[in-house]
Motif scaffolding. Structure first.
Motif, PDB file in Angstrom:
ATOM      1  N   GLY A 126      31.376  46.268  23.906  1.00 52.71           N
ATOM      2  CA  GLY A 126      32.643  46.934  23.642  1.00 52.71           C
ATOM      3  C   GLY A 126      33.724  46.413  24.568  1.00 52.71           C
ATOM      4  O   GLY A 126      33.840  45.217  24.825  1.00 52.71           O
ATOM      5  N   ARG A 127      34.522  47.326  25.098  1.00 51.11           N
ATOM      6  CA  ARG A 127      35.562  46.931  26.036  1.00 51.11           C
ATOM      7  C   ARG A 127      34.944  46.401  27.330  1.00 51.11           C
ATOM      8  O   ARG A 127      33.829  46.757  27.693  1.00 51.11           O
ATOM      9  N   GLN A 128      35.722  45.571  28.004  1.00 45.77           N
ATOM     10  CA  GLN A 128      35.241  44.996  29.252  1.00 45.77           C
ATOM     11  C   GLN A 128      34.961  46.099  30.260  1.00 45.77           C
ATOM     12  O   GLN A 128      35.718  47.056  30.398  1.00 45.77           O
ATOM     13  N   HIS A 129      33.862  45.970  30.975  1.00 42.51           N
ATOM     14  CA  HIS A 129      33.530  46.931  32.019  1.00 42.51           C
ATOM     15  C   HIS A 129      34.315  46.581  33.280  1.00 42.51           C
ATOM     16  O   HIS A 129      34.386  45.413  33.681  1.00 42.51           O
ATOM     17  N   LEU A 130      34.895  47.606  33.910  1.00 42.97           N
ATOM     18  CA  LEU A 130      35.850  47.386  35.001  1.00 42.97           C
ATOM     19  C   LEU A 130      35.373  47.891  36.346  1.00 42.97           C
ATOM     20  O   LEU A 130      36.157  47.958  37.290  1.00 42.97           O
ATOM     21  N   GLY A 131      34.105  48.258  36.449  1.00 41.00           N
ATOM     22  CA  GLY A 131      33.588  48.684  37.750  1.00 41.00           C
ATOM     23  C   GLY A 131      33.594  47.539  38.744  1.00 41.00           C
ATOM     24  O   GLY A 131      33.656  46.365  38.367  1.00 41.00           O
ATOM     25  N   PRO A 132      33.525  47.841  40.032  1.00 42.06           N
ATOM     26  CA  PRO A 132      33.579  46.788  41.051  1.00 42.06           C
ATOM     27  C   PRO A 132      32.468  45.756  40.930  1.00 42.06           C
ATOM     28  O   PRO A 132      32.697  44.565  41.130  1.00 42.06           O
ATOM     29  N   ASN A 133      31.261  46.192  40.584  1.00 42.11           N
ATOM     30  CA  ASN A 133      30.162  45.231  40.418  1.00 42.11           C
ATOM     31  C   ASN A 133      30.358  44.374  39.172  1.00 42.11           C
ATOM     32  O   ASN A 133      30.075  43.166  39.177  1.00 42.11           O
ATOM     33  N   ALA A 134      30.836  45.004  38.091  1.00 39.08           N
ATOM     34  CA  ALA A 134      31.079  44.254  36.857  1.00 39.08           C
ATOM     35  C   ALA A 134      32.176  43.210  37.070  1.00 39.08           C
ATOM     36  O   ALA A 134      32.061  42.067  36.619  1.00 39.08           O
ATOM     37  N   LEU A 135      33.242  43.592  37.766  1.00 43.41           N
ATOM     38  CA  LEU A 135      34.320  42.649  38.037  1.00 43.41           C
ATOM     39  C   LEU A 135      33.839  41.517  38.944  1.00 43.41           C
ATOM     40  O   LEU A 135      34.187  40.344  38.733  1.00 43.41           O
ATOM     41  N   ALA A 136      33.031  41.856  39.946  1.00 39.38           N
ATOM     42  CA  ALA A 136      32.514  40.828  40.856  1.00 39.38           C
ATOM     43  C   ALA A 136      31.605  39.852  40.119  1.00 39.38           C
ATOM     44  O   ALA A 136      31.653  38.637  40.365  1.00 39.38           O
ATOM     45  N   TYR A 137      30.783  40.373  39.204  1.00 42.78           N
ATOM     46  CA  TYR A 137      29.891  39.491  38.450  1.00 42.78           C
ATOM     47  C   TYR A 137      30.682  38.612  37.490  1.00 42.78           C
ATOM     48  O   TYR A 137      30.377  37.421  37.336  1.00 42.78           O
TER      49      TYR A 137
END
Length: 245
Positions: A126-137
């Motif tokens: 779905g929509r992009q995940h915006l958590g800190p770990n998701a953004l870092a990955y």
């Protein structure tokens, strides 16, 4: 002097920037991390449908109303769960190698995460995940590819990563559907094939399905691991052709 506008409600409410309540040791210590870990353990054991604030609270000897001090909705809890999995994927180490090796590693890490947490695939796509770990990955994935020859254009980087992720999500959804079918029917793949084989034979004997007959007779029917790798090779070969242009 004009009045200062308040930020949009959605922006102000993002779970990633919302502080946790002050620590209260009684009736038991609680934190977002403990809540999310309990939800993941529940989903790993009983499936995503079993996750609710009430059930997670029961695992922690806390009522659901107390959990609302740490998150507002079940959707926020699911986002937090997904972000933990992205953290696990990132902990596998830096993505290294040529562009094929980088993209293959991205695909394999997602598949390994979905095998460890079978509910994970249901929350992708779905929509992009915006958590800190998701953004870092995401940053690590894009950076690793952008540093390889042929991917100087950031649009090419995005296209390659998105194409591989689309293949991976589709393949994993197919694998998950097969597993659910086994659970619902009570038959594994071999048992299901044996049960349907007489019908397949009768349909092939009509002569109306010559290509399917060839599949049954001549195809190798490899394991899901082999099918996944071969499909990924096809995607990577396509990206290679595009790069050569």
């Amino acid at each position: 002097m004009p009045a200062r506008k308040k930020p949009p409600a959605a922006e102000a409410a993002l779970i990633w920037e919302r502080p946790e309540p002050a620590n209260r040791p009684a009736p038991g210590p609680l934190s977002r991390d403990r809540i999310v870990r309990a939800a993941i353990a529940l989903a790993d054991k009983e499936g995503l449908a079993s996750v609710s604030l009430r059930k997670v609270g029961a695992q922690l000897n806390a009522g659901p109303m107390r959990l609302y001090g740490y998150l507002s909705t079940k959707e926020e809890l699911l986002e937090l769960m997904v972000d933990v999995v992205y953290g696990e994927m990132a902990s596998a180490g830096q993505l290294r190698g040529n562009w094929r090796e980088v993209l293959r590693s991205i695909a394999q890490r997602t598949r390994q995460a979905a095998r460890k947490h079978k509910w994970f695939i249901d929350l992708l796509g779905g929509r992009q995940h915006l958590g800190p770990n998701a953004l870092a990955y995401s940053e690590a994935s894009l950076a690793a590819l952008s540093e390889t020859p042929g991917f100087e254009n950031i649009d090419d980087v995005l296209h390659a990563v998105r194409t591989v992720n689309a293949y991976v999500i589709g393949a994993l959804l197919s694998e998950a559907s097969e597993l659910r079918a086994e659970l619902e029917s009570g038959m594994n793949e071999t048992e299901w094939q044996n049960a349907t084989w007489p019908y397949i034979q009768r349909m092939i004997a009509t002569g109306r399905f010559p290509t399917l007959a060839k599949v049954v007779r001549d195809a190798t029917h490899p394991s899901s691991d082999v099918r996944f790798d071969r499909g990924l090779d096809c995607v990577l070969d396509g990206i290679a052709v595009r790069l050569s242009r």
